[in-house]
Design a protein around this motif. Sequence first.
Motif, short mmCIF file in Angstrom:
data_model
loop_
_atom_site.label_atom_id
_atom_site.label_comp_id
_atom_site.label_asym_id
_atom_site.label_seq_id
_atom_site.Cartn_x
_atom_site.Cartn_y
_atom_site.Cartn_z
N ARG A 1 2.14 1.81 -3.43
CA ARG A 1 1.07 2.27 -4.31
C ARG A 1 0.79 3.76 -4.09
NH1 ARG A 1 -4.75 2.49 -3.86
NH2 ARG A 1 -4.55 1.85 -1.69
N ARG A 2 0.80 4.19 -2.85
CA ARG A 2 0.46 5.56 -2.53
C ARG A 2 1.64 6.53 -2.66
NH1 ARG A 2 -4.43 5.98 0.20
NH2 ARG A 2 -5.35 4.00 0.87
N GLN B 1 -10.81 -6.11 -0.74
CA GLN B 1 -9.70 -5.50 -0.02
C GLN B 1 -8.39 -5.78 -0.76
OE1 GLN B 1 -9.69 -6.71 4.06
NE2 GLN B 1 -7.73 -5.72 4.54
N MET B 2 -7.51 -4.80 -0.79
CA MET B 2 -6.23 -4.96 -1.48
C MET B 2 -5.46 -6.14 -0.88
SD MET B 2 -3.10 -2.26 -2.01
CE MET B 2 -2.54 -2.48 -0.32
N ASP C 1 0.82 -1.20 0.00
CA ASP C 1 0.00 0.00 0.00
C ASP C 1 0.86 1.25 0.00
OD1 ASP C 1 -2.09 1.85 2.14
OD2 ASP C 1 -2.65 1.23 0.12
N TYR C 2 1.97 1.23 0.75
CA TYR C 2 2.88 2.37 0.78
C TYR C 2 3.47 2.62 -0.61
CZ TYR C 2 6.66 5.46 2.28
OH TYR C 2 7.50 6.53 2.42
N LYS D 1 0.55 0.63 -10.21
CA LYS D 1 -0.66 1.00 -9.45
C LYS D 1 -1.92 0.31 -9.98
CE LYS D 1 0.58 5.64 -7.79
NZ LYS D 1 0.22 7.07 -7.85
N THR E 1 -4.42 -2.36 -7.57
CA THR E 1 -5.76 -1.98 -7.12
C THR E 1 -6.76 -3.09 -7.43
OG1 THR E 1 -5.24 0.33 -7.59
CG2 THR E 1 -7.56 -0.24 -7.33
#
Length: 352
Positions: free
Chosen positions: A272-273, A314-315, A269-270, A304, A308
């Motif tokens: 990706r963001r 949920q990822m 997630d980090y 990305k 997703t």
Amino acid sequence: MRESRFYLSEAPMGITRRRLATAGAAVLAGTVLTTVTGCARDRTNSSTADKVRVLTGAGFQGREAPLLVARAQGWFQEEGLDVEVLPGKGSGENLKLLAAGEVDVATLDVSAAMIEASKPDGIRDFRLTTVLHQRNLACFVALRSSGIRVPRDFEGKRLSYLPGGINYVLFPTYARLAGFDPSGVEWVGNPVAPQHAALLAARQVDAISQFVPAVESVRSVAKQDLVVFPFSDYIGDLHGSAMAVSTQTGQRRADVVRRFNRALLAGLDYCRRNPEAAGTVYAGQPETQGQQATLATAELTALKGYVTPVTDGQMGHFDLGRVARNIAILHAAGALGPGLTPDDIIAPDLAG
């Protein structure tokens, strides 16, 4: 299919580090991370930490960053884990090492794992726990100057492959759906994934096995225009990579597996963001010295859309309906036999 082998010299590679409190602090990664490395190592060396050996998909490339970032940010340590990240060798070899007990967790391509499990004498003693890529990343890359414009132009050409890699495993299916004979290809094997771009640049091969997000890295080596052939153009609704454990590990160390996956998904997630900050962290690891942070960032940025979830899920968690469709597509293409079900290979309760 004819086969030859061409190997460049292999370079060594490895990990470390700790969590940033907020995404806004990511811009300070270059200075903050150096300060906290010692703290992360102190906790890693604790006698109470559970040791986990994990394989990347193939070597150390930008798309493997979530593992290294989770380690560097201290998220594995916070889960009480001492994680050693090792360079993977492609799904086929990774699965053999997992089955042999050489590692605790391995990165596998979902379709490759399905094909192996469906073989009469295939490896079945494993379970997929967390999906990293909701869409398949496989592609071939050619120089525009090669004259290769459509997939059937691969006939009579030299293609690189990673032994055990998904591009090689899925190629017959891809070729049939794209309308050409796969037997006319000459394969050039190389087990070191980052070296394939150099083979293309030197015209040792006509096209290389690659993953779509890494195309910018290939362009930086080839220094000319490229043509990209994603497998997803002809094989839709297939997953990409996922984490796997042996059936025994899933049963006996379920809590460790869940803690591992929680930390890994924090890293995913980090990335990706915050692809730029994550690329900087990744390029600062001992295993990746010499790799450019900008190229890692480009790969993570391109990743990305593959990370997703396709549905509202949920990822990192499998949608078992999509898994069933993945199986059906491969079965219809003649890539695997009947009888395989999602329950045979997925352990959703271990996702973290």
